[in-house]
Design a protein around this motif. Structure first.
Motif, PDB file in Angstrom:
ATOM      1  N   MET A   1     -16.190   3.006  -1.773  1.00  0.00           N
ATOM      2  CA  MET A   1     -15.683   1.792  -2.430  1.00  0.00           C
ATOM      3  C   MET A   1     -14.192   1.613  -2.165  1.00  0.00           C
ATOM      4  N   THR A   2     -13.751   0.396  -2.274  1.00  0.00           N
ATOM      5  CA  THR A   2     -12.346   0.069  -2.156  1.00  0.00           C
ATOM      6  C   THR A   2     -11.775  -0.091  -3.563  1.00  0.00           C
ATOM      7  N   THR A   3     -10.600   0.475  -3.785  1.00  0.00           N
ATOM      8  CA  THR A   3      -9.986   0.470  -5.109  1.00  0.00           C
ATOM      9  C   THR A   3      -8.735  -0.394  -5.110  1.00  0.00           C
ATOM     10  N   VAL A   4      -8.634  -1.270  -6.105  1.00  0.00           N
ATOM     11  CA  VAL A   4      -7.447  -2.088  -6.307  1.00  0.00           C
ATOM     12  C   VAL A   4      -6.770  -1.629  -7.593  1.00  0.00           C
ATOM     13  N   THR A   5      -5.473  -1.338  -7.503  1.00  0.00           N
ATOM     14  CA  THR A   5      -4.690  -0.904  -8.656  1.00  0.00           C
ATOM     15  C   THR A   5      -3.513  -1.847  -8.837  1.00  0.00           C
ATOM     16  N   TRP A   6      -3.267  -2.244 -10.084  1.00  0.00           N
ATOM     17  CA  TRP A   6      -2.114  -3.091 -10.410  1.00  0.00           C
ATOM     18  C   TRP A   6      -1.054  -2.240 -11.074  1.00  0.00           C
ATOM     19  N   TYR A   7       0.192  -2.351 -10.595  1.00  0.00           N
ATOM     20  CA  TYR A   7       1.298  -1.594 -11.166  1.00  0.00           C
ATOM     21  C   TYR A   7       2.300  -2.479 -11.897  1.00  0.00           C
ATOM     22  N   GLY A   8       1.922  -3.725 -12.177  1.00  0.00           N
ATOM     23  CA  GLY A   8       2.810  -4.660 -12.858  1.00  0.00           C
ATOM     24  C   GLY A   8       3.397  -5.666 -11.895  1.00  0.00           C
ATOM     25  N   HIS A   9       3.676  -6.869 -12.409  1.00  0.00           N
ATOM     26  CA  HIS A   9       4.196  -7.987 -11.629  1.00  0.00           C
ATOM     27  C   HIS A   9       3.253  -8.281 -10.449  1.00  0.00           C
ATOM     28  N   ALA A  10       3.738  -8.219  -9.209  1.00  0.00           N
ATOM     29  CA  ALA A  10       2.878  -8.486  -8.046  1.00  0.00           C
ATOM     30  C   ALA A  10       2.610  -7.225  -7.242  1.00  0.00           C
ATOM     31  N   VAL A  11       2.791  -6.056  -7.860  1.00  0.00           N
ATOM     32  CA  VAL A  11       2.633  -4.778  -7.163  1.00  0.00           C
ATOM     33  C   VAL A  11       1.186  -4.304  -7.274  1.00  0.00           C
ATOM     34  N   PHE A  12       0.542  -4.172  -6.127  1.00  0.00           N
ATOM     35  CA  PHE A  12      -0.836  -3.684  -6.077  1.00  0.00           C
ATOM     36  C   PHE A  12      -0.957  -2.629  -4.987  1.00  0.00           C
ATOM     37  N   THR A  13      -1.931  -1.742  -5.141  1.00  0.00           N
ATOM     38  CA  THR A  13      -2.403  -0.973  -4.003  1.00  0.00           C
ATOM     39  C   THR A  13      -3.862  -1.327  -3.749  1.00  0.00           C
ATOM     40  N   ILE A  14      -4.208  -1.330  -2.480  1.00  0.00           N
ATOM     41  CA  ILE A  14      -5.586  -1.525  -2.030  1.00  0.00           C
ATOM     42  C   ILE A  14      -5.909  -0.292  -1.201  1.00  0.00           C
ATOM     43  N   ALA A  15      -6.874   0.491  -1.636  1.00  0.00           N
ATOM     44  CA  ALA A  15      -7.087   1.804  -1.030  1.00  0.00           C
ATOM     45  C   ALA A  15      -8.552   2.051  -0.722  1.00  0.00           C
ATOM     46  N   HIS A  16      -8.778   2.704   0.412  1.00  0.00           N
ATOM     47  CA  HIS A  16     -10.109   3.178   0.788  1.00  0.00           C
ATOM     48  C   HIS A  16      -9.918   4.405   1.668  1.00  0.00           C
ATOM     49  N   GLU A  17     -10.459   5.530   1.199  1.00  0.00           N
ATOM     50  CA  GLU A  17     -10.333   6.802   1.914  1.00  0.00           C
ATOM     51  C   GLU A  17      -8.857   7.076   2.221  1.00  0.00           C
ATOM     52  N   ASP A  18      -8.484   7.220   3.488  1.00  0.00           N
ATOM     53  CA  ASP A  18      -7.116   7.609   3.822  1.00  0.00           C
ATOM     54  C   ASP A  18      -6.149   6.437   3.970  1.00  0.00           C
ATOM     55  N   LEU A  46       2.690  -3.961   2.508  1.00  0.00           N
ATOM     56  CA  LEU A  46       2.531  -5.388   2.798  1.00  0.00           C
ATOM     57  C   LEU A  46       3.511  -6.172   1.937  1.00  0.00           C
ATOM     58  N   VAL A  47       4.364  -6.968   2.586  1.00  0.00           N
ATOM     59  CA  VAL A  47       5.357  -7.761   1.863  1.00  0.00           C
ATOM     60  C   VAL A  47       5.094  -9.231   2.146  1.00  0.00           C
ATOM     61  N   THR A  48       4.823  -9.994   1.093  1.00  0.00           N
ATOM     62  CA  THR A  48       4.449 -11.400   1.269  1.00  0.00           C
ATOM     63  C   THR A  48       5.641 -12.289   1.597  1.00  0.00           C
ATOM     64  N   HIS A  49       6.837 -11.920   1.090  1.00  0.00           N
ATOM     65  CA  HIS A  49       8.042 -12.707   1.364  1.00  0.00           C
ATOM     66  C   HIS A  49       9.262 -11.915   0.922  1.00  0.00           C
ATOM     67  N   GLY A  50      10.449 -12.465   1.169  1.00  0.00           N
ATOM     68  CA  GLY A  50      11.661 -11.687   1.030  1.00  0.00           C
ATOM     69  C   GLY A  50      12.298 -11.636  -0.339  1.00  0.00           C
ATOM     70  N   HIS A  51      11.798 -12.362  -1.329  1.00  0.00           N
ATOM     71  CA  HIS A  51      12.433 -12.353  -2.645  1.00  0.00           C
ATOM     72  C   HIS A  51      12.450 -10.946  -3.223  1.00  0.00           C
ATOM     73  N   SER A  52      13.494 -10.650  -3.981  1.00  0.00           N
ATOM     74  CA  SER A  52      13.713  -9.273  -4.434  1.00  0.00           C
ATOM     75  C   SER A  52      12.595  -8.748  -5.329  1.00  0.00           C
ATOM     76  N   ASP A  53      11.887  -9.637  -6.041  1.00  0.00           N
ATOM     77  CA  ASP A  53      10.792  -9.167  -6.892  1.00  0.00           C
ATOM     78  C   ASP A  53       9.495  -8.972  -6.103  1.00  0.00           C
ATOM     79  N   HIS A  54       9.586  -9.007  -4.775  1.00  0.00           N
ATOM     80  CA  HIS A  54       8.434  -8.704  -3.911  1.00  0.00           C
ATOM     81  C   HIS A  54       8.815  -7.688  -2.835  1.00  0.00           C
ATOM     82  N   LEU A  55       9.926  -7.919  -2.177  1.00  0.00           N
ATOM     83  CA  LEU A  55      10.427  -6.928  -1.221  1.00  0.00           C
ATOM     84  C   LEU A  55      10.758  -5.628  -1.939  1.00  0.00           C
ATOM     85  N   GLY A  56      11.416  -5.747  -3.094  1.00  0.00           N
ATOM     86  CA  GLY A  56      11.603  -4.619  -3.991  1.00  0.00           C
ATOM     87  C   GLY A  56      12.052  -3.335  -3.319  1.00  0.00           C
ATOM     88  N   ASP A  57      11.258  -2.285  -3.490  1.00  0.00           N
ATOM     89  CA  ASP A  57      11.559  -0.951  -2.972  1.00  0.00           C
ATOM     90  C   ASP A  57      10.937  -0.686  -1.602  1.00  0.00           C
TER      91      ASP A  57
END
Length: 228
Positions: A1-18, A46-57
């Motif tokens: 299965m593929t796992t989606v995790t939300w870490y707040g705001h627009a931060v997500f991980t999409i994970a499958h195996e490695d 994956l960065v959707t655009h350059g704003h600081s609340d998306h480019l972030g870390d």
């Protein structure tokens, strides 16, 4: 299965195996962040655009892990010139990130980066259609509602990750209309309740989605995951 995790705001991980894709890693300075930037070890960012609340870390995480940053062409060049590994693309194009493919699709928004206090235009904003582990996941990024979401829906979406906070993106009412155009099996709301200006009621959004579409809404708390 593929796992989606939300870490707040627009931060997500999409994970499958490695393969672990980290989306829009705004963690430092994010009052809703459920994890610290140095706790994440993605295989690509994956960065959707350059704003600081998306480019972030993204830059610091990429430097630490050598995970490539997948971003639109000019933003990719900007980041690459500062010494990180990048995989640039552009609207309509598809790149590979580990076991995933990532297709760039339009977003109706803006994109700048803060370059030592100067705001510099940094390519068009984008969304992504991610195919990983047999699932197709649309990451809208920051966007308004637009008619061509119907074409993105033709990709055969298992999941749509949509902003609902309003003011800087579409609000919950427009996001319901987006769900109708995208026709996903599951919708996950994001980009809300980080700051008072983007407060939204995810439960009310879920009820409106159920009334207007066949999609199931999965509401996550920061740090929570769902298998799709």
């Amino acid at each position: 299965m593929t796992t989606v995790t939300w870490y707040g705001h627009a931060v997500f991980t999409i994970a499958h195996e490695d393969t672990v894709l980290l989306v829009d890693p705004f963690l430092t300075g994010n009052p809703t962040a459920a994890i610290a930037a140095d706790e994440l070890n993605p295989t690509a960012i994956l960065v959707t655009h350059g704003h600081s609340d998306h480019l972030g870390d993204a830059f610091d995480i990429s430097k630490r892990t050598d995970a490539p940053i997948v971003a639109a062409y000019e933003l990719g060049l900007f980041l690459g010139a500062k010494g990180v590994n990048v995989t640039p693309g552009n609207i309509g194009g598809t790149v590979t990130a580990g076991a995933a493919t990532v297709k760039f699709v339009p977003a109706v928004h803006s994109s700048t980066v803060d370059d030592n206090g100067a705001f510099v235009a940094a390519s068009v904003p984008s969304g992504f259609v991610v195919r990983l582990g047999g699932r197709t996941i649309y990451v809208a990024g920051d966007t308004a509602l637009f008619q061509d979401m119907e074409l993105i829906g033709d990709e055969g979406l298992d999941v749509a990750i949509l902003p609902i906070g309003g003011q800087y993106t579409m609000d919950a009412a427009d996001a319901v209309k987006a769900v109708a155009k995208l026709r996903p099996k599951v919708v996950i709301p994001g980009h809300y309740n980080t700051f008072p200006t983007i407060a939204a009621d995810a439960v009310a959004f879920s009820e409106a989605v159920a009334a207007a579409t066949r999609a199931k809404t999965v509401i996550l708390e920061p740090g929570q995951s769902t298998e799709v």
